[in-house]
Motif scaffolding. Sequence first.
Motif, short mmCIF file in Angstrom:
data_model
loop_
_atom_site.label_atom_id
_atom_site.label_comp_id
_atom_site.label_asym_id
_atom_site.label_seq_id
_atom_site.Cartn_x
_atom_site.Cartn_y
_atom_site.Cartn_z
N ASP A 29 -13.16 -4.40 22.79
CA ASP A 29 -13.22 -5.25 21.61
C ASP A 29 -14.69 -5.44 21.27
O ASP A 29 -15.32 -6.40 21.67
N VAL A 30 -15.26 -4.48 20.56
CA VAL A 30 -16.69 -4.45 20.31
C VAL A 30 -17.00 -5.12 18.97
O VAL A 30 -16.37 -4.82 17.96
N THR A 31 -17.95 -6.04 18.98
CA THR A 31 -18.40 -6.68 17.75
C THR A 31 -19.86 -6.34 17.54
O THR A 31 -20.69 -6.61 18.39
N VAL A 32 -20.17 -5.71 16.43
CA VAL A 32 -21.55 -5.39 16.08
C VAL A 32 -21.83 -6.00 14.72
O VAL A 32 -21.08 -5.78 13.77
N GLN A 33 -22.90 -6.79 14.64
CA GLN A 33 -23.31 -7.38 13.36
C GLN A 33 -24.56 -6.69 12.88
O GLN A 33 -25.55 -6.60 13.61
N LEU A 34 -24.52 -6.21 11.66
CA LEU A 34 -25.70 -5.63 11.05
C LEU A 34 -26.26 -6.68 10.11
O LEU A 34 -25.54 -7.22 9.27
N SER A 70 -17.01 -8.01 30.65
CA SER A 70 -16.88 -6.68 30.06
C SER A 70 -17.66 -6.69 28.74
O SER A 70 -18.18 -7.72 28.31
N ALA A 71 -17.71 -5.55 28.08
CA ALA A 71 -18.41 -5.45 26.80
C ALA A 71 -17.81 -6.40 25.77
O ALA A 71 -18.50 -6.87 24.87
N ALA A 72 -16.53 -6.72 25.92
CA ALA A 72 -15.86 -7.63 24.98
C ALA A 72 -16.40 -9.05 25.06
O ALA A 72 -16.16 -9.84 24.16
N ASN A 73 -17.15 -9.39 26.11
CA ASN A 73 -17.74 -10.73 26.24
C ASN A 73 -18.98 -10.88 25.37
O ASN A 73 -19.52 -11.98 25.27
N PHE A 74 -19.45 -9.79 24.77
CA PHE A 74 -20.71 -9.81 24.05
C PHE A 74 -20.56 -9.45 22.58
O PHE A 74 -19.68 -8.69 22.21
N GLU A 75 -21.47 -10.00 21.81
CA GLU A 75 -21.63 -9.62 20.41
C GLU A 75 -22.98 -8.94 20.33
O GLU A 75 -23.95 -9.39 20.94
N VAL A 76 -23.03 -7.83 19.60
CA VAL A 76 -24.27 -7.08 19.46
C VAL A 76 -24.77 -7.28 18.03
O VAL A 76 -24.03 -7.11 17.08
N ARG A 77 -26.05 -7.70 17.91
CA ARG A 77 -26.65 -7.87 16.59
C ARG A 77 -27.74 -6.83 16.40
O ARG A 77 -28.60 -6.67 17.27
N LEU A 78 -27.69 -6.14 15.29
CA LEU A 78 -28.73 -5.18 14.93
C LEU A 78 -29.41 -5.67 13.66
O LEU A 78 -28.74 -5.97 12.67
N VAL A 79 -30.72 -5.74 13.69
CA VAL A 79 -31.48 -6.21 12.53
C VAL A 79 -32.56 -5.19 12.21
O VAL A 79 -33.30 -4.75 13.09
#
Length: 130
Positions: A29-34, A70-79
């Motif tokens: 369950d991957v969350t990536v915010q751009l 797991s990776a699902a515990n994290f939110e990834v932000r890209l700026v």
Amino acid sequence: MIRGLAVIAAAAPLLGGCVIYASEGGERDVTVQLASAAVDEIGEAGETVRSARFEDGRLVVRVDSNGCTSAANFEVRLVGEAPAALTLERVRADPCRAIVPEGVEVSWTYAELGLEPGASVRLMNAIRLP
């Protein structure tokens, strides 16, 4: 009879168990915010990591864990772009109670992160030195 109950009462704590949830190849369950914000707006937020590396088309990060991270515990932000600023933030706590002194590795593919192979990226999270 009383002696039998005493033996059972003394043995009961020894028969208890510990269940540790392992997410081997499990949740993705991957969350990536751009974001379009300037890199300076990210600040020093995010999870303190133990190590980070890019290998075999993946970002691999070692983080603290109680046994269920797991990776699902994290939110990834890209700026931004070239190099993009990448921040990992823990958005779901790890409720387990295992002893994992070395932490665990979690990873994301370049595709999950929206990155092209060879793209320049800066990891904004603090790194805890051993």
